[in-house]
Design an enzyme around this catalytic site. Structure first.
Site: not given
Length: 318
Positions: A145, A67, A223, A250-251, A46, A247, A204, A228
């Site tokens: 959703d 990503t 997060d 997801g790491y 990103t 951020h 996001r 950013e």
């Protein structure tokens, strides 16, 4: 031979393309218009904005982003200029789910309050796993959703979602169209939430209106941030921000491996190569999931918010 420019923070790809391409591994800030002019393929994250300012006059024909999100890619420009692009949906879904579960556990511990219900906005790869995790924890789950129309999906209104103890967002950042998500969590939404409703943004930056969140006084876990790495420090230091990270929800080692494999597969398909890519597992980073990791991340960010990007680069994968 093809020329491939790769963000050097994407692991497992050393030597993967050597039989048919020259590869150059660079820091995100080094991936400039001059560098990509003679590149055929970009493999990025990103931090690399792929638009006319980067791509104009280049020979780039494939962009693979390691990503889930792809709002850093100007897809209209790519379509008009014959550039194929691909993302990695679902690659780090389990890691984000684990982050949310750890956040729930931490918030319950520090507040002494049991969280009985959760509203999940966005029920794709990540949201689906969060749903199963919450059900396993015995929570009442509501899901929202509008893109999901399949039989059996129980879609709840945002008004109903707002009544939950926790609201967590797992949507892409969409600024227009029928169902935009930009500042979906705004002052109006927050006004419908209970005062103690916990807001989690591990999706996001921009999905949550951070100024509105500050004004509302809701407890939160952040997060993903607007603008950013120049994050809103008033939110970072707010007493209502229970956890804050750079951020990295997801790491994880497996998430990174999944993304690298999906990018490598996309390059192989594009280049017409047979067989499956063989990732370089010798570069596997060490994971860290020891107790208290989520609070340590928060402490590091609060100690040095100007180091948002270096902290993210140096983060030891879970």
């Amino acid at each position: 031979m093809y020329r491939i420019v790769i963000d050097c923070h994407i692991p497992f790809l050393e030597g993967v393309f050597d039989t048919f391409a020259e590869t150059v591994r660079l820091e995100p800030e080094e991936i400039t218009a001059t560098v990509v002019r003679d590149a055929d393929v970009l493999i990025v994250r990103t931090r690399t904005r792929c638009d006319a300012s980067l791509l104009e006059g280049s020979r780039v024909r494939l962009i693979a982003t390691a990503t889930i999100g792809y709002d850093h890619i100007d897809t209209d420009y790519c379509r008009k200029h014959g550039i194929v692009w691909t993302a990695c949906p679902g690659c780090n879904a389990q890691a984000v789910c684990d982050y949310v579960e750890e956040a729930l556990r931490y918030c319950e511990d520090v507040t002494g309050r049991r969280l009985h219900s959760i509203g999940i906005v966005g029920v794709g790869h990540v949201g689906g796993k969060v749903e199963q995790m919450a059900l396993r924890r015995g929570m009442k789950v509501l899901t929202n959703d509008p893109f999901r129309t399949d039989k059996g999906f129980l879609h709840s209104s945002l008004a109903a979602i707002a009544e939950c103890d926790v609201v967590t967002f797992h949507t892409p950042l969409i600024c227009n169209g029928s169902y935009p998500t930009y500042r979906l969590c705004d002052a109006s939404f927050l006004s419908r939430c209970g005062k103690r409703t916990l807001i989690i943004n591990a999706a996001r930056g921009g999905i949550v209106d951070e100024e509105a969140l500050l004004e509302s006084g809701h407890p939160c876990v952040i997060d993903c941030w607007e603008n950013e790495p120049d994050i809103r420090t008033r939110l970072l230091y707010s007493e209502n921000t229970l956890l804050a990270s750079y951020h990295i929800a997801g790491y994880s080692v497996q998430g990174k491996r999944n993304a690298s494999m999906m990018c490598a597969e996309a390059v192989f398909r594009w280049a017409g190569m047979e067989g499956e890519p063989q990732l370089n597992d010798d570069s596997t980073p060490a994971g860290d999931s020891s107790q208290g990791w989520i609070k340590r991340v928060t402490d590091k960010l609060r100690a040095n918010p100007a180091e948002f990007e270096p902290l993210r680069k140096e983060y030891v994968l879970r």
